[in-house]
Scaffold this motif. Structure first.
Motif, PDB file in Angstrom:
ATOM      1  N   UNK A   1       0.844   4.102   0.135  1.00  0.00           N
ATOM      2  CA  UNK A   1       1.633   4.931  -0.488  1.00  0.00           C
ATOM      3  C   UNK A   1       3.049   4.527  -1.065  1.00  0.00           C
ATOM      4  N   UNK A   2       3.553   3.516  -0.295  1.00  0.00           N
ATOM      5  CA  UNK A   2       4.991   2.806  -0.908  1.00  0.00           C
ATOM      6  C   UNK A   2       4.655   1.713  -1.531  1.00  0.00           C
ATOM      7  N   UNK A   3       3.543   1.528  -1.756  1.00  0.00           N
ATOM      8  CA  UNK A   3       3.380   0.145  -2.846  1.00  0.00           C
ATOM      9  C   UNK A   3       2.110   0.532  -3.802  1.00  0.00           C
ATOM     10  N   UNK A   4       2.251   1.585  -4.409  1.00  0.00           N
ATOM     11  CA  UNK A   4       1.204   2.013  -5.190  1.00  0.00           C
ATOM     12  C   UNK A   4       0.985   1.142  -6.709  1.00  0.00           C
ATOM     13  N   UNK A   5       2.181   0.309  -6.894  1.00  0.00           N
ATOM     14  CA  UNK A   5       2.359  -0.392  -8.035  1.00  0.00           C
ATOM     15  C   UNK A   5       1.544  -1.556  -7.940  1.00  0.00           C
ATOM     16  N   UNK A   6       1.275  -1.947  -6.586  1.00  0.00           N
ATOM     17  CA  UNK A   6       0.436  -3.172  -6.190  1.00  0.00           C
ATOM     18  C   UNK A   6      -0.938  -3.033  -6.327  1.00  0.00           C
ATOM     19  N   UNK A   7      -1.332  -1.692  -6.425  1.00  0.00           N
ATOM     20  CA  UNK A   7      -2.832  -1.682  -6.180  1.00  0.00           C
ATOM     21  C   UNK A   7      -3.694  -2.089  -6.973  1.00  0.00           C
ATOM     22  N   UNK A   8      -3.256  -1.837  -8.536  1.00  0.00           N
ATOM     23  CA  UNK A   8      -4.221  -2.383  -9.709  1.00  0.00           C
ATOM     24  C   UNK A   8      -4.058  -3.888  -9.645  1.00  0.00           C
ATOM     25  N   UNK A   9      -3.197  -4.544  -8.859  1.00  0.00           N
ATOM     26  CA  UNK A   9      -3.074  -5.923  -8.666  1.00  0.00           C
ATOM     27  C   UNK A   9      -3.949  -6.457  -7.415  1.00  0.00           C
ATOM     28  N   UNK A  10      -4.334  -5.798  -6.793  1.00  0.00           N
ATOM     29  CA  UNK A  10      -5.214  -5.955  -5.759  1.00  0.00           C
ATOM     30  C   UNK A  10      -6.708  -6.308  -5.991  1.00  0.00           C
ATOM     31  N   UNK A  11      -7.265  -7.735  -5.897  1.00  0.00           N
ATOM     32  CA  UNK A  11      -8.555  -7.853  -6.386  1.00  0.00           C
ATOM     33  C   UNK A  11      -9.698  -7.612  -5.157  1.00  0.00           C
TER      34      UNK A  11
ATOM     35  N   UNK B   1     -10.133  -0.289   6.750  1.00  0.00           N
ATOM     36  CA  UNK B   1     -10.812  -0.653   5.409  1.00  0.00           C
ATOM     37  C   UNK B   1     -10.964   0.526   4.769  1.00  0.00           C
ATOM     38  N   UNK B   2     -11.188   1.718   5.302  1.00  0.00           N
ATOM     39  CA  UNK B   2     -11.644   3.024   4.576  1.00  0.00           C
ATOM     40  C   UNK B   2     -10.501   3.304   3.580  1.00  0.00           C
ATOM     41  N   UNK B   3      -9.256   3.301   3.961  1.00  0.00           N
ATOM     42  CA  UNK B   3      -8.124   3.592   3.035  1.00  0.00           C
ATOM     43  C   UNK B   3      -7.957   2.949   1.945  1.00  0.00           C
ATOM     44  N   UNK B   4      -8.116   1.627   1.957  1.00  0.00           N
ATOM     45  CA  UNK B   4      -8.327   0.886   0.703  1.00  0.00           C
ATOM     46  C   UNK B   4      -9.557   1.105  -0.162  1.00  0.00           C
ATOM     47  N   UNK B   5     -10.684   1.492   0.371  1.00  0.00           N
ATOM     48  CA  UNK B   5     -11.921   1.806  -0.244  1.00  0.00           C
ATOM     49  C   UNK B   5     -11.880   3.025  -0.764  1.00  0.00           C
ATOM     50  N   UNK B   6     -11.140   4.045  -0.388  1.00  0.00           N
ATOM     51  CA  UNK B   6     -11.134   5.352  -0.725  1.00  0.00           C
ATOM     52  C   UNK B   6     -11.015   5.979  -2.147  1.00  0.00           C
ATOM     53  N   UNK B   7     -11.255   6.980  -2.613  1.00  0.00           N
ATOM     54  CA  UNK B   7     -11.281   7.147  -4.050  1.00  0.00           C
ATOM     55  C   UNK B   7      -9.800   7.190  -4.503  1.00  0.00           C
ATOM     56  N   UNK B   8      -9.572   6.724  -5.359  1.00  0.00           N
ATOM     57  CA  UNK B   8      -8.223   6.695  -6.042  1.00  0.00           C
ATOM     58  C   UNK B   8      -7.407   5.560  -5.845  1.00  0.00           C
ATOM     59  N   UNK B   9      -8.135   4.537  -4.892  1.00  0.00           N
ATOM     60  CA  UNK B   9      -7.655   3.404  -4.327  1.00  0.00           C
ATOM     61  C   UNK B   9      -8.712   2.278  -4.950  1.00  0.00           C
ATOM     62  N   UNK B  10      -9.801   2.363  -4.220  1.00  0.00           N
ATOM     63  CA  UNK B  10     -10.872   1.665  -4.690  1.00  0.00           C
ATOM     64  C   UNK B  10     -10.608   0.176  -4.702  1.00  0.00           C
ATOM     65  N   UNK B  11     -10.092  -0.424  -3.613  1.00  0.00           N
ATOM     66  CA  UNK B  11      -9.801  -1.836  -3.597  1.00  0.00           C
ATOM     67  C   UNK B  11     -11.021  -2.387  -2.650  1.00  0.00           C
ATOM     68  N   UNK B  12     -11.431  -3.308  -3.046  1.00  0.00           N
ATOM     69  CA  UNK B  12     -13.066  -3.906  -2.191  1.00  0.00           C
ATOM     70  C   UNK B  12     -12.430  -4.520  -1.011  1.00  0.00           C
TER      71      UNK B  12
ATOM     72  N   UNK C   1      -2.857   5.078   9.776  1.00  0.00           N
ATOM     73  CA  UNK C   1      -1.507   5.581   9.275  1.00  0.00           C
ATOM     74  C   UNK C   1      -0.784   4.482   8.612  1.00  0.00           C
ATOM     75  N   UNK C   2      -0.707   3.420   9.123  1.00  0.00           N
ATOM     76  CA  UNK C   2      -0.336   2.428   8.721  1.00  0.00           C
ATOM     77  C   UNK C   2      -0.613   1.787   7.458  1.00  0.00           C
ATOM     78  N   UNK C   3      -1.837   1.918   7.206  1.00  0.00           N
ATOM     79  CA  UNK C   3      -2.469   1.386   5.750  1.00  0.00           C
ATOM     80  C   UNK C   3      -2.178   2.440   4.729  1.00  0.00           C
ATOM     81  N   UNK C   4      -2.094   3.595   5.215  1.00  0.00           N
ATOM     82  CA  UNK C   4      -1.887   4.869   4.435  1.00  0.00           C
ATOM     83  C   UNK C   4      -0.411   4.644   3.983  1.00  0.00           C
ATOM     84  N   UNK C   5       0.528   4.662   4.720  1.00  0.00           N
ATOM     85  CA  UNK C   5       1.728   4.425   4.296  1.00  0.00           C
ATOM     86  C   UNK C   5       2.039   3.085   3.421  1.00  0.00           C
ATOM     87  N   UNK C   6       1.463   2.068   3.891  1.00  0.00           N
ATOM     88  CA  UNK C   6       1.681   0.866   2.988  1.00  0.00           C
ATOM     89  C   UNK C   6       1.129   1.184   1.544  1.00  0.00           C
TER      90      UNK C   6
END
Length: 255
Positions: A29-39, A93-104, A22-27
């Motif tokens: 959720x509150x930082x969606x603007x950062x997701x495209x910048x995460x390599x 790691x599942x939360x970051x790899x999930x659909x709509x996020x897909x951060x490796x 839930x911590x990763x989900x919350x993070x």
């Protein structure tokens, strides 16, 4: 760690300490603007027990992050092993790899190999799963591995050749005698063959079948001899493979 003390880092890093799942989900959720910048990312779990290091790949499994961390881990800990996504352990790691996020997001943990019935480790989720099974020595080993992985990621640049044709190795003072060091000779020439700006150091290591560290040693030597230059993105010198952006441009000032 020396690799991360330089003021000229190519990337920024965030160290997240959050409640499980839930911590990763919350993070996110509150930082969606950062997701495209995460390599990419590396989830850390269970690093104090007595099991070997296991690196679990991202959802895609073949990203630059996957290739860099795995080729580097092979050099840092030869006893470590690789597992595809969701084959070693499942956690944040599942939360970051999930659909709509897909951060490796890869994960590094200490888990028994798949052929052992005691995996992930003998004491897991039992009354024996206590802080007593954790040692400071193993935590320190894992810390050094993580810093080594980040150091490799920082150095995963693209070697672009300043030379044409095969290098006169002995003339450049880089010859390795195949009779004395056959593997060193093989790696030297195979790495040089791939220094055309199209592959990163990790991708070269993967193709050559060696560790990131061994490939980097060759690339660093070539750079020292001014035989290659290091770029932060692909820049091919192979005219047959040049893209429009790579091709030299002639500007006609008369128009």
């Amino acid at each position: 760690h020396s690799a991360l003390r330089t003021p000229h880092l190519h990337y920024t890093y965030r160290f997240l300490i959050v409640p499980e799942t839930i911590g990763s989900v919350a993070y996110l959720s509150h930082h969606e603007d950062l997701i495209p910048k995460m390599v990419g990312g590396l989830f850390l779990e269970m690093l104090g027990n007595d099991s070997p290091h296991a690196l679990q790949g991202s959802f895609y499994g073949d990203t630059l992050v996957d290739k860099t961390l795995w080729t580097a881990l092979r050099g840092l800990d030869p006893q470590a092993y690789w597992g595809d996504y969701r084959t070693v352990i499942g956690n944040d790691e599942r939360q970051f790899n999930a659909p709509g996020v897909r951060v490796p997001m890869l994960s590094l943990s200490r888990v028994e190999p798949p052929d052992l019935p005691t995996r992930p480790y003998r004491e897991y989720h039992s009354s024996f799963d206590t802080p007593e099974i954790i040692t400071e020595e193993r935590l320190a080993e894992s810390r050094d591995v993580v810093l080594g992985l980040l150091g490799a990621w920082e150095r995963n640049l693209y070697p672009v050749n300043n030379f044409k044709g095969e290098v006169f190795a002995s003339g450049q003072g880089i010859w390795i005698d195949y009779r004395i060091n056959p593997e060193g000779h093989r790696v030297l020439f195979r790495v040089m063959e791939h220094c055309d700006g199209t592959l990163s150091v990790a991708e070269i290591a993967e193709k050559v079948g060696t560790t990131f560290q061994a490939a980097w040693d060759v690339v660093a030597l070539l750079a020292e001899k001014d035989l290659v230059r290091l770029e932060d993105r692909p820049r091919t010198t192979d005219r047959g493979r040049q893209t429009t952006d790579d091709r030299p441009r002639t500007i006609d000032h008369g128009r």
